[in-house]
Enzyme design. Structure first.
Site, PDB file in Angstrom:
ATOM      1  CG  ASP A  24      -3.359  -5.383  -2.776  1.00  0.00           C
ATOM      2  OD1 ASP A  24      -2.791  -4.250  -2.034  1.00  0.00           O
ATOM      3  OD2 ASP A  24      -3.927  -6.354  -2.272  1.00  0.00           O
ATOM      4  CG  HIS A  32      -1.958  -1.258   1.257  1.00  0.00           C
ATOM      5  ND1 HIS A  32      -2.694  -1.673   2.236  1.00  0.00           N
ATOM      6  CD2 HIS A  32      -2.185  -1.957   0.349  1.00  0.00           C
ATOM      7  CE1 HIS A  32      -3.272  -2.478   2.193  1.00  0.00           C
ATOM      8  NE2 HIS A  32      -2.883  -3.225   0.939  1.00  0.00           N
ATOM      9  CG  HIS A  44       0.389  -9.676  -2.408  1.00  0.00           C
ATOM     10  ND1 HIS A  44       0.303  -8.280  -2.768  1.00  0.00           N
ATOM     11  CD2 HIS A  44      -0.507  -9.765  -1.496  1.00  0.00           C
ATOM     12  CE1 HIS A  44      -0.372  -7.493  -2.098  1.00  0.00           C
ATOM     13  NE2 HIS A  44      -1.028  -8.418  -1.308  1.00  0.00           N
ATOM     14  CG  HIS A  89      -7.453  -3.311  -1.502  1.00  0.00           C
ATOM     15  ND1 HIS A  89      -6.915  -2.229  -0.967  1.00  0.00           N
ATOM     16  CD2 HIS A  89      -6.657  -4.400  -1.046  1.00  0.00           C
ATOM     17  CE1 HIS A  89      -6.028  -2.729  -0.111  1.00  0.00           C
ATOM     18  NE2 HIS A  89      -5.689  -4.052  -0.169  1.00  0.00           N
TER      19      HIS A  89
END
Length: 285
Positions: A247, A89, A270, A243
């Protein structure tokens, strides 16, 4: 507003750094540890780097794809015998603001989660201001398309005349379901940075038993259950997918300057984000 004038920060022709010092403190999402974090201006060509003030010798951890070690529910960097976790973030906010060079001083192993979005980071950066530096920002061109698959999930980078980020998710929860969003750099500060991290009520006990989300709360994460959102209201109707796009941008920031391309992701993670970044980095060799 960001102090430096001229082109949009993400496409500025020169490198940038902070005009002053910015400070925050808060709890780490996974560690539950209270940490102080300070952003300091850095010289041109320094890049973005973390400094662990709490460890002997104050080791430096470059915010580079080469330093990625773990991607379990967050991105963790390791270098010089030290680590720092949940960097995505903050790195997304730095990239949105166009900050190429910064020293990130931190007193613990995990970046504070704050409200679960990049907005508090970006607001603090904007209060301090950003200044141009004399060194040019390298123009990075994607040589050929790159796609990373994992089952039905994928993430791609496609050569394009302008940078764009597109993301899709699909969850078996009525409150989320299938969502898609697509934004250009000029829209990220207002349309993506405020989007908060999210999780699922049914997974909370298990994740905590595994040593994760020790600092998670209804104040720093959206929580979804089979019957709906536990802590509404949402900032956007499609806040979860926004969101996820945040990321992705934070993970791509580990390239320093991501190539101009159309980035497309679906049900990614991720792990996939950073695999894409590694593949792009290999094109530069």
């Amino acid at each position: 507003m960001i102090a430096a004038s001229g082109p949009t920060p993400l496409v500025a022709t020169t490198q940038r750094t902070l005009a002053g010092t910015a400070q925050w403190s808060g709890v780490g999402l996974h560690s539950g540890q209270w940490v102080a974090l300070t952003l300091q201006p850095a010289a041109a060509n320094t890049g973005r780097q973390f400094v662990r003030l709490d460890l002997e010798g104050q080791p430096v951890i470059p915010a580079r794809i080469e330093a990625v070690k773990s991607t379990q529910l967050a991105t963790e960097l390791v270098a010089n015998g030290a680590s720092v976790r949940t960097v995505e973030h903050l790195l997304a906010a730095l990239a949105i603001a166009g900050i190429d060079n910064v020293t990130i001083q931190i007193t613990g192993p995990e970046v504070p989660v704050l409200d679960g979005s990049a907005q508090p980071w970006l607001e603090g950066i904007q209060r301090v201001g950003v200044v141009p530096q004399e060194a040019p920002r390298p123009a990075v061109i994607l040589k050929e398309p790159v796609t990373i698959y994992e089952g039905e999930a994928f993430v791609s980078a496609i050569p394009a005349p302008e940078l764009r980020l597109t993301y899709g998710i699909d969850f078996p929860y009525r409150a989320i379901g299938r969502q898609w969003c697509s934004f250009t750099p000029s829209e990220l500060a207002t349309e993506v940075a405020p989007a908060r991290t999210f999780g699922f009520a049914e997974q909370v006990d298990y994740l905590r038993s595994q040593g994760l989300i020790q600092g998670g709360s209804l104040e720093n994460a959206l929580v979804c259950s089979a019957s709906g959102w536990v802590n509404p209201p949402l900032r956007f109707a499609d806040e979860p997918v926004r969101h996820k796009l945040l990321d992705l941008w934070g993970d791509l920031a580990l390239l320093g300057t991501p190539p101009i391309a159309h980035y497309v992701a679906y049900r990614a993670s991720h792990h996939l984000h950073t695999q894409l970044a590694r593949a792009i980095a290999q094109q530069r060799v």
